[in-house]
Write a protein that holds these residues in place. Structure first.
Motif, PDB file in Angstrom:
ATOM      1  N   ILE A  94       8.591   1.417  11.200  1.00 16.69           N
ATOM      2  CA  ILE A  94       8.511   2.243   9.978  1.00 16.69           C
ATOM      3  C   ILE A  94       9.042   3.653  10.202  1.00 16.69           C
ATOM      4  CG2 ILE A  94       6.101   3.017  10.385  1.00 16.69           C
ATOM      5  CD1 ILE A  94       7.137   1.971   6.934  1.00 16.69           C
ATOM      6  N   VAL A 128       0.752   9.346  10.074  1.00 11.35           N
ATOM      7  CA  VAL A 128       0.109   8.049  10.285  1.00 11.35           C
ATOM      8  C   VAL A 128       0.534   7.071   9.194  1.00 11.35           C
ATOM      9  CG1 VAL A 128      -2.110   6.840  10.357  1.00 11.35           C
ATOM     10  CG2 VAL A 128      -1.874   9.093  11.425  1.00 11.35           C
ATOM     11  N   VAL A 130      -0.445   3.168   7.772  1.00  7.85           N
ATOM     12  CA  VAL A 130      -1.359   2.030   7.853  1.00  7.85           C
ATOM     13  C   VAL A 130      -0.707   0.860   7.131  1.00  7.85           C
ATOM     14  CG1 VAL A 130      -3.674   1.183   7.351  1.00  7.85           C
ATOM     15  CG2 VAL A 130      -3.297   3.626   7.765  1.00  7.85           C
ATOM     16  N   LYS A 132      -1.146  -3.304   6.116  1.00  9.30           N
ATOM     17  CA  LYS A 132      -1.988  -4.500   6.087  1.00  9.30           C
ATOM     18  C   LYS A 132      -1.081  -5.678   5.727  1.00  9.30           C
ATOM     19  CE  LYS A 132      -6.509  -2.504   4.737  1.00  9.30           C
ATOM     20  NZ  LYS A 132      -6.605  -1.709   5.893  1.00  9.30           N
TER      21      LYS A 132
ATOM     22  N   THR C 165      12.317  12.018   8.776  1.00  8.75           N
ATOM     23  CA  THR C 165      11.137  11.156   8.893  1.00  8.75           C
ATOM     24  C   THR C 165      10.908  10.417   7.586  1.00  8.75           C
ATOM     25  OG1 THR C 165      10.181  12.841  10.322  1.00  8.75           O
ATOM     26  CG2 THR C 165       8.688  11.140   9.516  1.00  8.75           C
ATOM     27  N   ASN C 168      13.466   7.625   7.156  1.00  8.43           N
ATOM     28  CA  ASN C 168      13.157   6.429   7.946  1.00  8.43           C
ATOM     29  C   ASN C 168      12.085   5.588   7.268  1.00  8.43           C
ATOM     30  OD1 ASN C 168      14.954   6.877  10.017  1.00  8.43           O
ATOM     31  ND2 ASN C 168      13.504   8.086  11.226  1.00  8.43           N
ATOM     32  N   VAL C 169      11.044   6.244   6.814  1.00 10.47           N
ATOM     33  CA  VAL C 169       9.928   5.520   6.209  1.00 10.47           C
ATOM     34  C   VAL C 169      10.382   4.848   4.908  1.00 10.47           C
ATOM     35  CG1 VAL C 169       7.676   5.807   5.118  1.00 10.47           C
ATOM     36  CG2 VAL C 169       8.176   6.969   7.290  1.00 10.47           C
ATOM     37  N   ARG C 172      12.593   1.716   5.422  1.00 11.69           N
ATOM     38  CA  ARG C 172      11.846   0.491   5.768  1.00 11.69           C
ATOM     39  C   ARG C 172      11.086  -0.024   4.558  1.00 11.69           C
ATOM     40  NH1 ARG C 172      14.079  -0.756  10.766  1.00 11.69           N
ATOM     41  NH2 ARG C 172      15.076   1.250  11.050  1.00 11.69           N
ATOM     42  N   MET C 173      10.486   0.897   3.830  1.00 13.48           N
ATOM     43  CA  MET C 173       9.710   0.473   2.661  1.00 13.48           C
ATOM     44  C   MET C 173      10.610  -0.217   1.639  1.00 13.48           C
ATOM     45  SD  MET C 173       6.964   3.505   2.036  1.00 13.48           S
ATOM     46  CE  MET C 173       5.457   3.616   3.029  1.00 13.48           C
ATOM     47  N   ASN C 175      13.010  -2.172   2.294  1.00 17.94           N
ATOM     48  CA  ASN C 175      13.162  -3.575   2.689  1.00 17.94           C
ATOM     49  C   ASN C 175      12.016  -4.432   2.168  1.00 17.94           C
ATOM     50  OD1 ASN C 175      15.365  -2.807   4.133  1.00 17.94           O
ATOM     51  ND2 ASN C 175      14.355  -2.859   6.141  1.00 17.94           N
ATOM     52  N   LEU C 176      10.893  -3.802   1.902  1.00 14.16           N
ATOM     53  CA  LEU C 176       9.696  -4.553   1.563  1.00 14.16           C
ATOM     54  C   LEU C 176       9.375  -4.546   0.076  1.00 14.16           C
ATOM     55  CD1 LEU C 176       7.557  -3.148   4.526  1.00 14.16           C
ATOM     56  CD2 LEU C 176       8.532  -5.440   4.400  1.00 14.16           C
ATOM     57  N   THR C 196       2.898  -5.207  -1.900  1.00 12.13           N
ATOM     58  CA  THR C 196       3.479  -6.455  -2.386  1.00 12.13           C
ATOM     59  C   THR C 196       2.507  -7.589  -2.055  1.00 12.13           C
ATOM     60  OG1 THR C 196       4.577  -7.133  -0.328  1.00 12.13           O
ATOM     61  CG2 THR C 196       5.760  -5.563  -1.717  1.00 12.13           C
ATOM     62  N   VAL C 199       2.346  -7.575   1.901  1.00 10.18           N
ATOM     63  CA  VAL C 199       1.976  -6.445   2.742  1.00 10.18           C
ATOM     64  C   VAL C 199       1.683  -5.201   1.902  1.00 10.18           C
ATOM     65  CG1 VAL C 199       4.376  -5.710   3.054  1.00 10.18           C
ATOM     66  CG2 VAL C 199       2.709  -5.140   4.816  1.00 10.18           C
ATOM     67  N   SER C 200       0.784  -4.375   2.405  1.00  7.35           N
ATOM     68  CA  SER C 200       0.649  -3.036   1.836  1.00  7.35           C
ATOM     69  C   SER C 200       0.881  -2.028   2.952  1.00  7.35           C
ATOM     70  CB  SER C 200      -0.732  -2.853   1.211  1.00  7.35           C
ATOM     71  OG  SER C 200      -1.698  -2.716   2.222  1.00  7.35           O
ATOM     72  N   VAL C 201       1.653  -0.988   2.643  1.00  4.23           N
ATOM     73  CA  VAL C 201       1.977   0.024   3.643  1.00  4.23           C
ATOM     74  C   VAL C 201       1.730   1.391   3.023  1.00  4.23           C
ATOM     75  CG1 VAL C 201       3.772   0.981   5.142  1.00  4.23           C
ATOM     76  CG2 VAL C 201       3.798  -1.457   4.590  1.00  4.23           C
ATOM     77  N   SER C 202       1.043   2.250   3.753  1.00  2.00           N
ATOM     78  CA  SER C 202       0.902   3.626   3.271  1.00  2.00           C
ATOM     79  C   SER C 202       1.126   4.588   4.429  1.00  2.00           C
ATOM     80  CB  SER C 202      -0.472   3.839   2.634  1.00  2.00           C
ATOM     81  OG  SER C 202      -1.476   3.488   3.564  1.00  2.00           O
ATOM     82  N   THR C 203       1.967   5.581   4.172  1.00  2.00           N
ATOM     83  CA  THR C 203       2.255   6.598   5.187  1.00  2.00           C
ATOM     84  C   THR C 203       1.654   7.913   4.728  1.00  2.00           C
ATOM     85  OG1 THR C 203       4.261   5.467   5.899  1.00  2.00           O
ATOM     86  CG2 THR C 203       4.118   7.810   6.385  1.00  2.00           C
TER      87      THR C 203
END
Lengths: 279, 391, 306
Positions: A94, A128, A130, A132, C165, C168-169, C172-173, C175-176, C196, C199-203
């Motif tokens: 990421i 950070v 996270v 799931k 930064t 980059n994040v 990737r997000m 892609n999802l 989705t 997956v769940s992603v949090s930065t």
């Protein structure tokens, strides 16, 4: 963020907790087996084994020993789950998967057990993330019954020398034919394409050949489409062991050195193409 | 044929193959006693390329028993033998090429570092000889320069640019992208690069003027020229007659022959009568006062721009684009018939002239009177017959 | 109507090229407005662009050594052109080591912005390259469509983390997921989130700081908020990615204003260039007649005025 307290307090609930100072030590080796979405994770006290399969004829395994991780805590003898590998890799990288020295992403990977998502905590430069990732019902991997006592022929090569050959393979050829023999041509890769054939011969005394143990001339064909993904493992590895057994099954074992100089293994098994057995 | 190439010459040979692959789909091979010829032609027969290697290029060279032998093969397959040009120099120590005409097989054996041996057996096809008739010496204009200059020149044009016009005066040469129709012109960026004669090693201009040809093939040649560092010569004279790009060295001669647009299509490009090359705007005195475009604004406000305040000549005859021409020729597949290079009446919508290929031709008046169009019709007729017979 | 400008400094040329590259990454076509002091690259709020709009302002004096302009009339001394920034970016790319560069409005087969560069050569005589870039001259009656956007009455204004930064994040997000939620509070915290089926992603970014806005801003919605209360907007992730991909140099200041559930307003400031970029809430529901209360932004300079 209550993030840190949350994970500490929750650790006892997790059946598996694995931490890495440098996430590349996991993400790189997973890239070597990324050719299908579904990956089976099996954790034991020895470490983590990740398996990807294609059409019941190809299996790739990546082994990451427990010692590679800074923390590896497992509450049961064996923990298995299945996740989407492409999604997992996007999450692990990421922050971009930087190769800049001194900049690393730390990972804490937690699993709560059957029915729970795989939770990743990633941190780089105070930021950070996270993730799931929903887990799927684990399916039993195929047992290729490849046993070292049945190995007929074995060579160990430096990966460099095979890398070029694999990158140049004639993809109009449906199969890759591998000949291993105690006599000429010793170790030969052949393709049969639209416009002709090509043979790559490695002499047994080449300085790229670290070990040559061939007892019997064997010629087997493997589907090109199945073997092509193994190029990814070749690209990351420094040595490769090529073995065939009495049935013509192929085992490719790759030795991969990570950023910290530690050694991991990736292994591909492939069934021979059936046509050749009829011939 | 049996020959051996060693050391740096392997890369030269490989680069030649890659360069040819930018032009055509088939590689024509003709091993003769005094030279090995590698040739190709593009699908619309408007570009022809030829590499001639003399025997000293090889460490060992023996030609065929039959001096007239020639064959062809898919250039892709030969390219695959030399897939990575960058690793070639490090990895390949020598390359042996053997021809087995009975088995219709051409074998490349690469002896590589660490004892690795790569053997490629390619199947070959019989074919007519491929030979364009051209005469560099008769061209009135010759420009010779280091490859770097021409490489930097084409860099100014995006890869989407298909054709380039080259115009010369006694002091300068000017490269400009060629845009077909007026409608396209209003959308396209027009790029023009003007170079002084002083940048060239030779700058002979006997016939000032302009020719237009395809950039793709020139890029193909420049790829080889840049790798070999050999100066490139451009030979040309009037529109409609081919441009010849050539490189020569003691053991090697390279000629790329490219058809140019004929004169009348130049007239179509109305740039001709407005700005000429040597009057590069940057050279003119301050033109701030000249570039007042109020007329456009007025036209826009009253929606009358269409009738042309731009000073275009009135309606011009529409021409088939080169793109259409290419598509038509390639859809006819293999058409190996040959034509006279002499003056032939071209069909009205023909722009680039086919370069074909004198050697095998009947010189009868029948052939000379034949137009390209009738040949094409014949070719497609015969295809139709084949299709019919399969029912 | 005349325009002609000249640049001789390589640093200025590189800087100008970077600005145009950034614009060309954001939009296929845009409006270039020329005034005696400034250049503006503008994209107005059109549905065809996914409701995204852009406003980029450069002070000509910081780039050009000569700058002559004669607008439509004495009282409207400006020129509006529509052009494809990609063409301009390409033209500037081939002129990177130019000794001098001219940009002129010319009358060719159609109105053109001509970029002419004098390039060094191996001989004493320069190479000359010109690119005639077709433009459309925008008539005066349509100028009103291109007004400087006002700063919306945001709920939270926050400084952005390093754009690399963030890029980059977001890469990737993307892609999802197609959508991304950006949320921030007045405590200097910002989160990027996707969710989705898989997956769940949090930065989570913290300690970013919140810009202080001038006087009338204090009347806005943002003042009454609890510091930790998040304002958020869900946007098309591609639009945000475009903005981040085009940033070749870290701006001296980068901030984001969030109008809760309505839009993101980005402001990127280099010394002499300001870029504003608006991304609407997903899906692009434009409520007719809706007007956000306005705050004033002083030509890109942010901070409390004396």
């Amino acid at each position: 963020m209550p993030l840190s307290t949350q994970s500490e307090a929750g650790d006892e609930r997790y059946v598996l907790v694995a931490s890495l100072d440098n996430v590349r030590n996991l993400s790189n080796i997973l890239k070597a087996i990324t050719f299908k979405d579904h990956a089976l994770f099996n954790a034991t006290p020895n470490g983590l084994k990740v398996t990807v399969e294609d059409s019941k004829c190809l299996q790739a395994n990546a082994f990451i020993q427990a010692e590679i991780f800074q923390e590896f805590t497992i509450q049961e003898d064996s923990v298995s789950f299945q996740v989407n590998l492409t999604v997992l890799l996007d999450c692990l990288t990421i922050f971009g998967g930087s190769t800049t020295p001194g900049v690393t992403t730390a990972l804490r990977m937690c699993y709560n057990g059957y029915g729970y998502p795989l939770t990743l905590f990633l941190e780089e430069g105070g930021v950070v993330t996270v993730c799931k990732i929903n887990t799927e019902e684990p399916e039993d991997p195929i047992d290729f019954e490849f046993c070292s006592t049945n190995v007929t022929n074995k060579v160990i090569l430096q990966s460099d020398s095979l890398r070029e050959a694999f990158s140049e393979l004639d993809m109009t050829s449906e199969i890759l034919q591998i000949t291993m023999s105690p006599s000429q041509p010793y170790f030969r890769l052949s393709t049969f394409g639209n416009s002709g054939n090509a043979h790559y011969d490695y002499p047994k005394d080449s300085d790229m050949m670290e070990l040559f143990q061939c007892t019997k001339t064997q010629t087997n064909r493997y589907k090109m489409s199945l073997l092509k993904p193994s190029t990814k493992a070749l690209a990351l590895s420094c040595k490769v062991s090529v073995r065939t057994d009495t049935r013509g099954f192929l085992s490719l074992q790759y030795l991969v050195r990570n950023d910290d100089g530690q050694i991991c293994f990736v292994e591909y098994y492939c069934c021979p193409d059936e046509e050749v057995e009829e011939e | 044929m049996d020959c051996m190439v060693t050391g740096g010459h392997v890369k030269v040979l490989a680069t030649a193959i890659h360069s040819l692959s930018r032009i055509g789909e088939d590689l024509y091979l003709q091993p003769q006693e005094d030279e090995l010829a590698l040739r190709t032609v593009n699908s619309s027969h408007s570009a022809y390329a030829c590499f001639l290697f003399s025997p000293p290029f090889f460490q060992q060279y023996s030609s065929c028993k039959s001096p007239t032998f020639h064959c062809k093969m898919a250039i892709k397959c030969v390219q695959a033998v030399f897939r990575s040009l960058s690793s070639l120099e490090k990895m390949v120590e020598r390359c042996r090429i053997q021809l087995n005409s009975e088995k219709s097989r051409l074998t490349f054996t690469l002896h590589c570092k660490h004892g690795l041996l790569k053997t490629h057996n390619l199947s070959i096809q019989d074919c007519e000889s491929l030979q364009a008739v051209f005469n560099k010496e008769s061209c009135a204009n010759v420009l010779r320069a280091q490859p770097r200059l021409l490489v930097e020149t084409v860099l100014h044009f995006p890869t989407s640019v298909e054709e380039v016009s080259v115009s010369v005066s006694s002091e300068r040469v000017c490269f400009r992208n060629h845009v077909e129709e007026e409608a396209e012109q209003s959308k396209a960026v027009l790029t023009e690069l003007s170079l002084s004669a002083k940048e060239f090693e030779q700058f002979t201009v006997g016939c000032p003027g302009r020719v237009t040809f395809c950039l793709k093939e020139m890029r193909g040649l420049l790829m080889f020229a840049e790798s070999s560092g050999l100066p490139v010569s451009l030979h040309f004279d009037e529109p409609g007659r081919p441009v010849i790009l050539s490189l020569t060295e003691s053991v090697l001669e390279v000629n790329f022959v490219l058809a140019t647009l004929s004169e009348d299509s130049h007239l179509c490009n109305h740039f001709n009568n407005s700005t000429e090359c040597h009057q590069n705007p940057a050279l003119l005195p301050d033109d701030f006062m000249n570039d007042d475009i109020d007329s456009y604004l007025i036209a826009m406000e009253t929606s009358e721009l269409a009738s042309g305040g731009s000073g275009c000549p009135p309606t011009l005859p529409r021409k088939a684009s080169m793109g259409q021409l290419r598509a038509r020729a390639s859809s006819e597949g293999e058409e190996e018939e040959e034509e006279e290079e002499e003056e032939m009446r071209r069909p009205p919508n023909e722009k680039f002239r086919s370069l074909f290929f004198g050697s095998m031709l009947p010189t009868s008046s029948q052939a000379t009177n034949q137009t390209l169009r009738t040949q094409e019709v014949l070719a497609s007729d015969s295809e139709n017959e084949e299709e019919d017979s399969s029912f | 109507m005349k325009f002609r400008a000249k640049m001789v400094d390589v640093g200025c040329l590189n800087h100008f090229t970077r600005v145009v590259n950034t614009i060309s990454k954001l939009t296929k076509t845009c409006t270039l407005r020329l005034t005696t002091d400034n250049l503006f690259f503008m994209l107005s709020d059109k549905v065809a662009n996914g409701g995204v709009s852009m406003w980029c302002e450069l002070s000509q004096a910081n780039f050009f050594d000569e700058f002559q302009l004669e607008g439509v009339s004495a009282e409207a001394n400006e020129i509006y052109l529509e052009l494809q920034p990609e063409y301009m970016s390409r033209a500037l790319k081939t002129a990177q080591n130019a000794k001098s560069l001219k940009i002129k409005l010319t009358k060719k087969h159609c109105p053109c912005l001509t970029v002419a560069a004098e390039l060094p050569s191996v001989s004493s005589v320069s190479r000359l390259v010109t690119h005639d870039i077709p433009v459309d001259v925008i008539p005066r009656r349509l100028w009103q469509d291109f007004k400087e956007p006002s700063v919306p009455d945001f709920d939270v204004s926050i400084y952005l983390p390093p754009l690399k930064t963030m890029k980059n994040v977001v890469d990737r997000m993307k892609n999802l997921s197609n959508q991304l939620v950006v949320e921030a509070n007045r405590n200097g915290e910002m989160n990027l989130k996707i969710e989705t089926d898989l997956v769940s992603v949090s930065t989570h970014f913290k300690d970013l700081g919140n810009p202080t806005w001038s006087d009338d801003a204090s009347q806005g919605q943002s003042q009454g908020r609890a510091p930790e209360a998040m304002a958020h907007a869900r946007v098309d992730i591609k639009k945000l990615q475009q903005l981040l991909a085009g940033q070749q140099v870290n701006p001296s200041k980068a901030m984001c204003n969030i109008v809760n559930k309505r839009m993101l307003h980005f402001i990127l400031l280099h010394e002499d260039v300001s870029l504003q970029y608006f991304i609407p809430q997903w899906p692009e529901k434009r409520i007719l007649g809706y007007k956000t209360p306005e705050k004033h932004l002083n030509s890109g300079s942010v901070g409390r005025k004396p």
